[in-house]
Structure formats: structure tokens, C-alpha cells
Design an enzyme around this catalytic site. Structure first.
Site, mmCIF file in Angstrom:
data_model
loop_
_atom_site.group_PDB
_atom_site.id
_atom_site.type_symbol
_atom_site.label_atom_id
_atom_site.label_comp_id
_atom_site.label_asym_id
_atom_site.label_seq_id
_atom_site.Cartn_x
_atom_site.Cartn_y
_atom_site.Cartn_z
ATOM 1 N N SER A 1 0.844 -1.212 -0.017
ATOM 2 C CA SER A 1 -0.009 0.102 0.071
ATOM 3 C C SER A 1 0.826 1.092 -0.102
ATOM 4 O O SER A 1 0.560 2.198 -0.527
ATOM 5 C CB SER A 1 -1.051 -0.004 1.110
ATOM 6 O OG SER A 1 -1.938 -1.136 1.169
ATOM 7 N N ASP B 1 19.229 -11.345 11.586
ATOM 8 C CA ASP B 1 19.896 -12.480 12.005
ATOM 9 C C ASP B 1 19.136 -13.055 13.088
ATOM 10 O O ASP B 1 18.597 -12.448 14.116
ATOM 11 C CB ASP B 1 21.139 -11.949 12.501
ATOM 12 C CG ASP B 1 22.066 -12.208 11.312
ATOM 13 O OD1 ASP B 1 22.040 -13.103 10.246
ATOM 14 O OD2 ASP B 1 22.963 -11.275 11.068
ATOM 15 N N LEU C 1 14.508 1.736 9.933
ATOM 16 C CA LEU C 1 13.787 1.655 8.617
ATOM 17 C C LEU C 1 14.494 2.788 7.591
ATOM 18 O O LEU C 1 14.756 3.831 8.230
ATOM 19 C CB LEU C 1 12.100 2.100 8.491
ATOM 20 C CG LEU C 1 11.538 0.937 9.369
ATOM 21 C CD1 LEU C 1 10.104 1.475 9.742
ATOM 22 C CD2 LEU C 1 11.293 -0.438 9.079
ATOM 23 N N GLU C 2 14.665 2.201 6.505
ATOM 24 C CA GLU C 2 15.502 3.045 5.620
ATOM 25 C C GLU C 2 14.483 3.555 4.572
ATOM 26 O O GLU C 2 13.962 2.855 3.678
ATOM 27 C CB GLU C 2 16.671 2.438 4.811
ATOM 28 C CG GLU C 2 17.888 2.124 5.746
ATOM 29 C CD GLU C 2 17.827 0.536 6.065
ATOM 30 O OE1 GLU C 2 16.749 -0.295 5.382
ATOM 31 O OE2 GLU C 2 18.383 0.189 6.805
ATOM 32 N N TYR D 1 23.482 -13.464 16.866
ATOM 33 C CA TYR D 1 23.945 -12.252 16.534
ATOM 34 C C TYR D 1 24.424 -11.511 17.757
ATOM 35 O O TYR D 1 25.332 -10.912 17.682
ATOM 36 C CB TYR D 1 22.630 -11.282 15.929
ATOM 37 C CG TYR D 1 22.896 -9.863 15.783
ATOM 38 C CD1 TYR D 1 23.706 -9.690 14.412
ATOM 39 C CD2 TYR D 1 22.944 -8.916 16.424
ATOM 40 C CE1 TYR D 1 24.159 -8.458 14.039
ATOM 41 C CE2 TYR D 1 23.256 -7.614 16.118
ATOM 42 C CZ TYR D 1 24.023 -7.353 14.907
ATOM 43 O OH TYR D 1 24.212 -6.258 14.352
ATOM 44 N N LYS E 1 27.054 -4.558 16.312
ATOM 45 C CA LYS E 1 26.816 -3.355 16.589
ATOM 46 C C LYS E 1 25.561 -2.813 16.683
ATOM 47 O O LYS E 1 25.286 -1.390 17.092
ATOM 48 C CB LYS E 1 27.726 -2.576 15.563
ATOM 49 C CG LYS E 1 27.349 -2.776 14.326
ATOM 50 C CD LYS E 1 28.547 -2.285 13.181
ATOM 51 C CE LYS E 1 28.192 -2.595 11.828
ATOM 52 N NZ LYS E 1 28.555 -3.935 11.589
#
Length: 194
Positions: A111, A127, A136-137, A170, A177
Site C-alpha cells: 500500500s 539475524d 527503517l530506511e 547475533y 553493533k
């Protein structure tokens, strides 16, 4: 590997606390859990790169990049405007806690994609053993500004079983990191071994 069904996702949430909320509206399984994924909501924290102040992004000088970030908080009522071509870091409202024998994949919801908004451009693999909010990018590929609102379901997470439990989950790795990250977390390339 097999993708978990809605029944298995609900069980994993109940037994392993695989998805939970620390601050904000509680998880709504009825609304958020789909047949083979769970919708994650947009959190309140954002980071905007101040690109006009940068000559270039140097992956070996992340301190300079960090100084040119503007953090912002938004409410569910006011939202955040993402302009065409703009790249913004956001976060999920939910914290995920992936068991050591599973992995997860984060994808944008269609959407939003149909509006030209990519809620999660890359880094969608989570992981085994990771716990934290998902950064979020977010990018607007469209031609008009888009207002997005915290607490809205912006992406989805599918969870898959692995062939066996991870030997080194992880959080046990030396370069974990992003373990325990909260909020929109910028790149930590300076913290990894090259």
C-alpha cells in the site's frame, strides 16, 4: 527453511516474546498478524541526513556523517513529511526478539509502495539472536511529498526457521553493533572490523 504461519507467529509472540512494544499502543495481533507475516508499525523517532551540509559521505569518517544528522520525534497526529527523493531513517514501534533458530525478513507494505514510498529500502534481513527495534530506511521515490504517521502499519516481517540453531547468534558476535538498538539508528561502519 519454512516461513511461519499466523498460528506459529502468535505462538512465538506468546512463548518467546518475539515481538513486543515498550512505549506506545500495545500489539494488536488481530490487526497486525497476517497469514504469513506480522505488520510492524512506524515508531516516533526519525533521523534526517543534512545533505546540504555534506560534500560527500565518507565511510571511513563516520563521525563527520554523525554530526550532520538531525534527530526528530513525531506524534501519531502530526506525522512526518518525506519529500520526493528524500532519504530518512525511521524505526519500528515494535521491538523484535528473534530466536536463535530463526531469521526474519522485513519488507515494505505494498500500500505504501503504490504511493512511491519505500519504507524499508535495504538491510531487511534480521539475524538469529537479534533483539531490538528495526531501523527503517525510508525513501520517497514519487513526485509529491508524502506524510507518514507513527503508529501506522508501515512494513511487514516474515519469520523463517533455520535448519538448526545458530552456533554464534547475533548478540554473541564481537561486531554485533546494532544489538539492542532503539530508535532510528544511523550506520555504525566505524564500529566494524574491516
Amino acid at each position: 527453511m519454512a516461513i511461519l504461519s499466523d498460528k506459529d507467529i502468535k505462538q512465538l509472540i506468546k512463548e518467546e516474546n518475539a515481538v513486543y512494544v515498550e512505549k506506545g499502543p500495545e500489539l494488536d495481533e488481530e490487526l497486525q498478524v497476517g497469514p504469513s507475516s506480522i505488520d510492524l508499525r512506524l515508531g516516533y523517532d526519525f533521523t534526517f541526513p543534512q545533505t546540504r551540509k555534506m560534500k560527500a559521505l565518507d565511510t571511513k569518517d563516520m563521525d563527520d556523517f554523525s554530526r550532520k544528522q538531525e534527530d526528530m520525534k513525531a506524534t501519531a497526529e502530526e506525522g512526518v513529511v518525506v519529500h520526493p527523493g528524500e532519504f530518512v531513517l525511521g524505526t519500528t514501534l515494535e521491538t523484535v526478539n528473534i530466536p536463535n533458530d530463526m531469521v526474519a525478513r522485513i519488507e515494505g507494505r505494498s500500500s505504501y509502495a503504490r504511493l512511491g514510498l519505500i519504507p524499508h529500502a535495504a538491510g531487511g534481513f534480521v539475524d538469529a539472536g537479534f533483539e531490538g527495534q528495526i531501523t527503517l530506511e525510508i525513501q520517497n521515490l514519487g513526485n509529491v511529498p508524502i506524510t507518514i504517521y507513527p503508529e501506522d502499519r508501515i512494513c511487514q516481517m516474515a519469520i523463517e526457521t533455520m535448519t538448526s540453531e545458530a552456533e554464534n547468534p547475533y548478540g554473541d558476535k564481537k561486531d554485533s553493533k546494532y544489538m539492542g538498538q532503539k530508535g532510528a539508528t544511523e550506520a555504525r561502519l566505524d564500529k566494524e572490523k574491516r
